[in-house]
Design an enzyme around this catalytic site. Structure first.
Site, PDB file in Angstrom:
ATOM      1  N   CYS A 166       0.945  -1.121   0.028  1.00 11.16           N
ATOM      2  CA  CYS A 166      -0.097  -0.195  -0.086  1.00 11.16           C
ATOM      3  C   CYS A 166       0.970   1.233  -0.162  1.00 11.16           C
ATOM      4  O   CYS A 166       1.849   2.149   0.703  1.00 11.16           O
ATOM      5  CB  CYS A 166      -0.505  -0.108   1.423  1.00 11.16           C
ATOM      6  SG  CYS A 166      -1.728   1.204   1.113  1.00 11.16           S
ATOM      7  N   CYS A 176      -1.232   3.619  -6.971  1.00 11.11           N
ATOM      8  CA  CYS A 176      -1.661   3.124  -5.433  1.00 11.11           C
ATOM      9  C   CYS A 176      -2.031   1.190  -5.679  1.00 11.11           C
ATOM     10  O   CYS A 176      -2.421   1.660  -7.348  1.00 11.11           O
ATOM     11  CB  CYS A 176      -3.062   4.421  -5.494  1.00 11.11           C
ATOM     12  SG  CYS A 176      -4.450   3.284  -4.366  1.00 11.11           S
TER      13      CYS A 176
HETATM   14  N1  DGL Z   1      -3.901   0.182  -2.021  1.00 12.83           N
HETATM   15  C1  DGL Z   1      -3.320   1.855  -1.429  1.00 12.83           C
HETATM   16  C2  DGL Z   1      -2.662   2.186  -1.764  1.00 12.83           C
HETATM   17  O1  DGL Z   1      -1.628   1.812  -2.445  1.00 12.83           O
HETATM   18  C3  DGL Z   1      -5.041   2.516  -1.657  1.00 12.83           C
HETATM   19  C4  DGL Z   1      -4.789   3.371  -0.369  1.00 12.83           C
HETATM   20  C5  DGL Z   1      -6.269   3.857   0.349  1.00 12.83           C
HETATM   21  O2  DGL Z   1      -7.339   2.735   1.196  1.00 12.83           O
HETATM   22  O3  DGL Z   1      -6.371   5.610   0.413  1.00 12.83           O
HETATM   23  O4  DGL Z   1      -2.454   3.798  -1.497  1.00 12.83           O
END
Ligand code: DGL
Length: 290
Positions: free
Chosen positions: A85, A195
């Protein structure tokens, strides 16, 4: 301890699963790359879907959540933690590395590969508001953007949609069009998917941009980084572990996690509920910007 005991302890440690963590379902794009690169490794995927998205949250909240789930993963015996993430990495990787007794790998938007490959010297970055506003991201740009202009766009609403398994509704296409068209108008030829949720929008982005944008997704690079960390620490799973186990866990009931794993990997697996210390006190979620 005897030599045999040492050898047995080392084999036990190496047989332990790799933990992969995300605020929700996005880390599955990293899990897919890890399974392809390291098929012998048992994996434990933890989604904090009850608290996703992290993007509009402040750092204190993100640190509290990632530490809570990180500690839970350690208590479940993972040997390495991949924070799949960008938002959690930007906000909490230093704290995690400080507090957890295992190697921790983070992810960051692919600014460096984008700056190396853009021919027009204009590239877009789609990431969460928290990632784009972080000091780590500012430093990443300062180190690697070189003469390439980066148009940074928060992907408001996209993580919420993907958490509902919505990757191609008219609403998602409208959001993406609003975010991507100004990049195309400015001459961008490259788009950084900053993301881990966004690789699931690949087909929708193609519908809008055709082949005018090269998409930069860092999941394969993260899988290679994990391989290096396993090498360095002597933690590669023994080859007899094939087929490696995959455990899915979530802080919510896991319906969408199960669905996406089925669609992505063709596996029908149950989702266990994560029972970790509750996030307290939970700050109110700010209204999402338009
Ligand atoms: N998968 C997360 C990232 O890479 C998502 C972030 C979120 O929960 O807004 O930033």
């Amino acid at each position: 301890m005897t030599t045999n005991h040492h050898a047995a302890a080392a084999t036990d440690a190496a047989s332990a699963p790799v933990g992969i963590f995300d605020s929700g379902l996005g880390g599955l794009s990293v899990l897919r790359a890890v399974r392809a690169q390291l098929p012998n490794e048992a994996l434990l995927y933890a989604a904090d879907s009850a608290h996703a998205p992290y993007g509009p949250r402040d750092n204190a909240f993100i640190i509290e959540r990632t530490l809570t789930v990180g500690e839970w993963l350690v208590s479940e015996g993972v040997k390495v933690l991949v924070v799949a993430c960008n938002t959690a990495t930007a906000g909490s990787i230093a704290v995690l590395r400080d507090q957890l007794p295992i190697p921790v790998i983070g992810v960051e938007p692919g600014i460096k590969p984008a700056a190396l490959q853009s021919k027009t010297r204009v590239a877009g970055v789609l990431a969460t508001q928290a990632t784009l506003g972080s000091e780590r991201f500012r430093q990443l740009l300062a180190r690697h953007a070189a003469d390439c202009q980066f148009i940074c766009q928060p992907g408001h609403g996209l993580v919420d949609a993907i958490e509902r398994c919505d990757i191609d509704s008219p609403e998602v296409i409208a959001l993406l069009t609003r975010y991507i068209e100004p990049m195309l108008e400015a001459g961008a030829d490259t788009l950084v998917l900053g993301c881990t949720h966004y690789p699931f929008l690949d087909a929708a982005i193609r519908r809008i941009a055709g082949d005018r944008l090269a998409l930069v997704d860092t999941s394969v690079a993260i899988a290679r980084q994990l391989e290096r960390v396993l090498d360095t620490n002597g933690l590669h799973a023994p080859t007899f572990a094939t087929p490696a186990a995959l455990r899915l866990c979530s802080t919510n009931e896991g319906t969408h996690l199960r669905q996406l794993v089925s669609a992505l990997l063709g596996l029908e697996l149950p989702v266990e509920r994560i029972v970790a210390k509750p996030c307290s006190p939970a700050p109110p979620r700010p209204p999402e910007a338009a």
